[in-house]
Design an enzyme around this catalytic site. Structure first.
Site, PDB file in Angstrom:
ATOM      1  N   PRO A  65      -3.280   5.460  -8.602  1.00  8.34           N
ATOM      2  CA  PRO A  65      -4.194   4.314  -8.675  1.00  8.34           C
ATOM      3  C   PRO A  65      -3.485   3.147  -9.368  1.00  8.34           C
ATOM      4  O   PRO A  65      -2.712   3.361 -10.299  1.00  8.34           O
ATOM      5  CB  PRO A  65      -5.352   4.838  -9.512  1.00  8.34           C
ATOM      6  CG  PRO A  65      -4.821   6.018 -10.257  1.00  8.34           C
ATOM      7  CD  PRO A  65      -3.725   6.592  -9.425  1.00  8.34           C
ATOM      8  N   HIS A  66      -3.728   1.937  -8.879  1.00  8.59           N
ATOM      9  CA  HIS A  66      -3.066   0.777  -9.473  1.00  8.59           C
ATOM     10  C   HIS A  66      -3.915  -0.462  -9.284  1.00  8.59           C
ATOM     11  O   HIS A  66      -4.742  -0.525  -8.374  1.00  8.59           O
ATOM     12  CB  HIS A  66      -1.674   0.577  -8.859  1.00  8.59           C
ATOM     13  CG  HIS A  66      -1.688   0.513  -7.352  1.00  8.59           C
ATOM     14  ND1 HIS A  66      -1.712   1.642  -6.569  1.00  8.59           N
ATOM     15  CD2 HIS A  66      -1.693  -0.531  -6.504  1.00  8.59           C
ATOM     16  CE1 HIS A  66      -1.729   1.289  -5.289  1.00  8.59           C
ATOM     17  NE2 HIS A  66      -1.715  -0.020  -5.227  1.00  8.59           N
ATOM     18  N   ALA A  67      -3.721  -1.440 -10.161  1.00 12.31           N
ATOM     19  CA  ALA A  67      -4.490  -2.681 -10.065  1.00 12.31           C
ATOM     20  C   ALA A  67      -3.750  -3.776 -10.805  1.00 12.31           C
ATOM     21  O   ALA A  67      -2.901  -3.513 -11.655  1.00 12.31           O
ATOM     22  CB  ALA A  67      -5.875  -2.486 -10.675  1.00 12.31           C
TER      23      ALA A  67
ATOM     24  N   TYR B 512      -0.731  -7.280  -3.554  1.00  7.34           N
ATOM     25  CA  TYR B 512       0.688  -6.966  -3.382  1.00  7.34           C
ATOM     26  C   TYR B 512       1.557  -8.209  -3.347  1.00  7.34           C
ATOM     27  O   TYR B 512       2.756  -8.132  -3.089  1.00  7.34           O
ATOM     28  CB  TYR B 512       0.890  -6.091  -2.138  1.00  7.34           C
ATOM     29  CG  TYR B 512       0.208  -4.755  -2.331  1.00  7.34           C
ATOM     30  CD1 TYR B 512       0.794  -3.790  -3.133  1.00  7.34           C
ATOM     31  CD2 TYR B 512      -1.040  -4.497  -1.796  1.00  7.34           C
ATOM     32  CE1 TYR B 512       0.163  -2.585  -3.375  1.00  7.34           C
ATOM     33  CE2 TYR B 512      -1.677  -3.294  -2.025  1.00  7.34           C
ATOM     34  CZ  TYR B 512      -1.077  -2.342  -2.818  1.00  7.34           C
ATOM     35  OH  TYR B 512      -1.690  -1.158  -3.074  1.00  7.34           O
TER      36      TYR B 512
END
Lengths: 153, 603
Positions: A65-67, B512
């Site tokens: 999980p990443h943010a 991103y």
């Protein structure tokens, strides 16, 4: 960028207990947010927003999980080995028991992707994951993650 | 006399058996099998160990034509109409315009390098202008290489359908050269003949296909006779169309395509029989051609022929493929790969016999040169096909893992079929997934005992299941009983993370870090991929957006995207470069940079 640059020994948890994806993200993001001094609500919201685009469960029991997060000055990570696997809507429908969480400053550019790529590549290695599952001490987990080369040999 | 016949039979059949056994050697070393067959023929020939004298070009051409007719019929028979449809336009462009271009370029090369008259030079070009389907597919299968559907089909249909064009050009040029002076051929008459050949070929091919299918389905015969009816009528069609002035090779291909795509009685056993005859035809053709050649005469033309091979591989084929494929939606890597799989095979050697038969001056030289070109092409391209496919990343992992399935033939036509599966130890069912009602086996073969399914209890790995099912369910059943798909390269190919197709491009861009084009605020990731690919979407299609690639992970049966992958700079991530050579690395970096550039131009 090396794993040590992302991961502090304090943020490696062994035998972590969680009942659901949401609860795991909540508890882990609180732990990480408190350590680095950001709002834990923001962190959790950011992570959940990312999960809505598609699960970060990458398969083989691993989730990353990443943010992006305001007010952060560097990329921070947390690794948790779960005592019991939990459902994570993963790409292969397998439950997850290894979680590597990344929080990234709002303005981090390519570094952010390099860090993600690094973690993704590290946890692609099935033998690495097996070792991470077989260890029950946080310092040992940290050593494995930060020196994957010597461990893989 | 009888003795001679016995010895003849002994020698010929031993050669065939030896050729078959060399395939073991071949798969162990990855050597192109057909090269080995040719080698066996050469070894048996006048300069080899057995010293068999065989220089009857007419007989060789006769055997070769029959073999080729059978191979082409089978190649059509095995081509699924669905894959024919998705690949028809690019493949037929390659099979026509591509063949013409190759002929032209090779002809020019021969004319200017070796100072041959134009017609003879063009003849050399035409002879080597078609690719060999069998060579390509055997090698792809051997290497366990799975290509994306549309490219696989394009290569398949191209190599099946470009022979007629090459044959036509060759025959035409031979007639021109052999024509007595003064007898004028106008360009117009050639166009007429071309259209007549193609028109007759297709029309009679469809007609022949219809008749063949009717014969097999209507007439009640002993089961063992159907394959003979099928092959006999295919060959009859071949002869008939040729006599009437159509392209006989095109006709058998079309007839095969028709017969292979309609319900046919005993289709399973017919297919098995076809495989046997195709192998026999391949072996027979290559052996014959190997026998016909005289390697001791190769020395004179060796260097020129190798030069021509290099031109063919690195100039003619790439130029032809790039100019034809440019208009279609293929990536650079796809086109590069299609350029590389232009393997030459038996057809070229067979065509090189035509000038011999016509008694054209220099025909023997042309034949020898062609032989060398084919051997060199098989060796160079054949051996490298696997590494090149992996290097260009045009391979996809198989949709599911190994599956052992047998179609049981039924004596009369029904709207159900019986499939026999061996349960793979790592299959979903062996791991405890419950079998859906429609997939319940009627019988289970376990430890050499047949059990009714309610007597058998839980299904175990290694069980053979007899499943009665509606046609078209095989794909779903495969997923239940097959082993897991190898996914070593999965994440390289399908990305690190998944995205829902409805995820907004804007959200992904923010997360991103890539810029969004104006007007894309409401665009979904699926929409963004679709915009860059005009044709049907397939698994592993990808689009570069700044530092990330968006990838099609799954499509439904109507080619709509159901799952999107996100790759974080896949090039940076490749675990181990397959080719370590510095020059190739630089080339690859260059290609990647250009792909990136294309991606950013699109924004």
């Amino acid at each position: 960028m090396e794993i040590e640059d992302l991961l502090n020994p304090d943020n490696v948890l062994a035998g972590f207990r969680a009942s659901s994806k949401k609860q795991a993200l909540q508890a882990l993001s609180r732990h990480l947010a408190e350590k680095v001094g950001v709002d834990c609500r923001d962190a959790f919201d950011g992570l959940m927003e990312r999960e809505r685009l598609g699960s970060t469960g990458v398969g083989h029991g691993v989730a990353i999980p990443h943010a992006r997060l305001k007010g952060l000055d560097r990329i921070v990570g947390l690794f948790a080995q779960l005592a019991e696997p939990i459902p994570f809507d993963s790409v292969d429908d397998q439950p997850v028991d290894l979680i590597f969480m990344l929080l990234v400053p709002e303005e981090a550019g390519a570094d952010h992707l390099k860090a993600l790529a690094k973690v993704s590549r590290l946890l692609r290695d099935d033998r690495m994951c097996e070792k991470l599952r077989a260890t029950h001490k946080a310092p040992a987990l940290f050593a494995m993650l930060s020196q994957p080369a010597s461990n893989a040999a | 006399m009888i003795d001679a016949i016995n010895i003849g039979i002994l020698v010929v059949s031993l050669l065939i058996v030896i050729a078959v056994f060399t395939s073991l050697f071949s798969s162990r070393f990855g050597a192109p099998l057909l090269l080995v067959f040719l080698g066996v023929g050469l070894l048996a020939g006048e300069d080899g160990l057995l010293g068999i004298q065989f220089d009857n070009a007419a007989t060789a051409y006769f055997i070769g034509s029959i073999a080729l007719a059978l191979i082409l019929f089978d190649s059509g028979f095995e081509t699924k109409l669905a894959s024919f449809k998705i690949a028809a336009t690019p493949a037929i462009t390659l099979a026509t315009a591509g063949v013409l271009l190759t002929t032209g370029i090779m002809g020019a090369a021969v004319h200017y390098l070796f100072d041959l008259p134009w017609l003879l030079a063009l003849l050399c070009g035409a002879i080597v202008s078609s690719t060999d389907a069998a060579a390509v597919f055997f090698l792809l299968r051997l290497g366990g290489i799975h290509l994306r559907d549309r490219m696989q089909s394009t290569i398949e249909v191209e190599s099946g359908s470009n022979d007629p064009m090459a044959i036509f050009l060759t025959v035409m040029l031979v007639e021109l050269i052999a024509a007595p002076a003064g007898e004028a051929h106008t360009a117009w008459s050639f166009v007429q003949i071309l259209f007549q050949q193609i028109g007759f070929g297709i029309a009679l091919g469809v007609g022949g296909g219809l008749v063949i299918v009717e014969l097999v389905n209507r007439v009640k015969l002993d089961a063992a006779l159907y394959p003979i009816v099928l092959l006999g009528s295919a060959l009859a069609l071949f002869g008939l169309v040729g006599t009437l002035g159509g392209s006989a090779f095109l006709a058998v291909y079309v007839a095969g395509l028709y017969a292979g795509n309609v319900p046919l009685r005993n289709a399973g056993s017919l297919r098995r029989f076809q495989r046997v005859t195709t192998w026999l035809a391949q072996i027979g053709m290559f052996l014959t051609l190997g026998l016909l050649a005289t390697p001791s005469e190769f020395g004179v033309v060796l260097i020129p022929a190798l030069v021509l091979t290099i031109i063919l591989i690195f100039v003619a084929r790439p130029v032809a493929v790039w100019s034809c494929m440019w208009f279609f939606d293929f990536s650079r890597a796809d086109i590069t790969f299609m350029s590389w799989v232009g393997l030459r095979g038996a057809v070229s050697i067979l065509l090189a016999i035509v000038p011999l038969l016509a008694g054209i001056e220099g025909a023997q030289m042309v034949f020898n040169a062609t032989f060398i070109v084919v051997m060199a092409s098989l060796a160079i391209q054949g051996w490298s096909i696997g590494p090149v496919a992996r290097w260009l990343k045009v391979t996809v992992p198989p949709r599911e893992g190994p599956v052992e399935r047998i179609d049981l033939p039924l004596p009369v036509e029904t709207d159900q079929e019986i499939l026999v599966y061996k349960v793979h130890p790592q299959s979903r069912v062996a791991k405890g997934e419950t079998i859906p009602r429609w997939a319940m086996p009627s019988l289970i073969l376990r430890d050499r005992q047949l059990l009714q399914s309610h007597m058998a209890g839980n299904i175990k790995a290694g069980d053979h299941l007899y499943v009665v099912t509606a046609p078209g369910r095989a794909g779903l059943l495969d997923q239940l009983f097959a082993g897991p798909a190898a996914d070593d390269h999965d994440r390289d190919l399908f990305g690190d993370f998944i995205l829902s197709p409805e995820a907004l491009l804007a959200d992904v861009a923010r997360l991103y870090g890539f810029p969004l084009k104006k007007g894309d605020e409401e665009m979904t990731v699926a929409g963004a991929i679709k915009r860059e690919h005009h044709g049907l979407l397939e698994r592993a299609d990808r689009v570069a957006y700044g530092p990330v690639d968006l990838i099609v992970r799954q499509v439904d049966e109507r080619h709509r995207i159901t799952e999107v992958g996100l790759s974080l700079d896949a090039d940076d991530l490749s675990p181990k470069p397959i080719v370590k050579d510095g020059l190739l690395d630089r080339l690859k970096a260059n290609l990647t940079a250009r792909r990136k550039q294309r991606g950013s131009e699109d924004k």
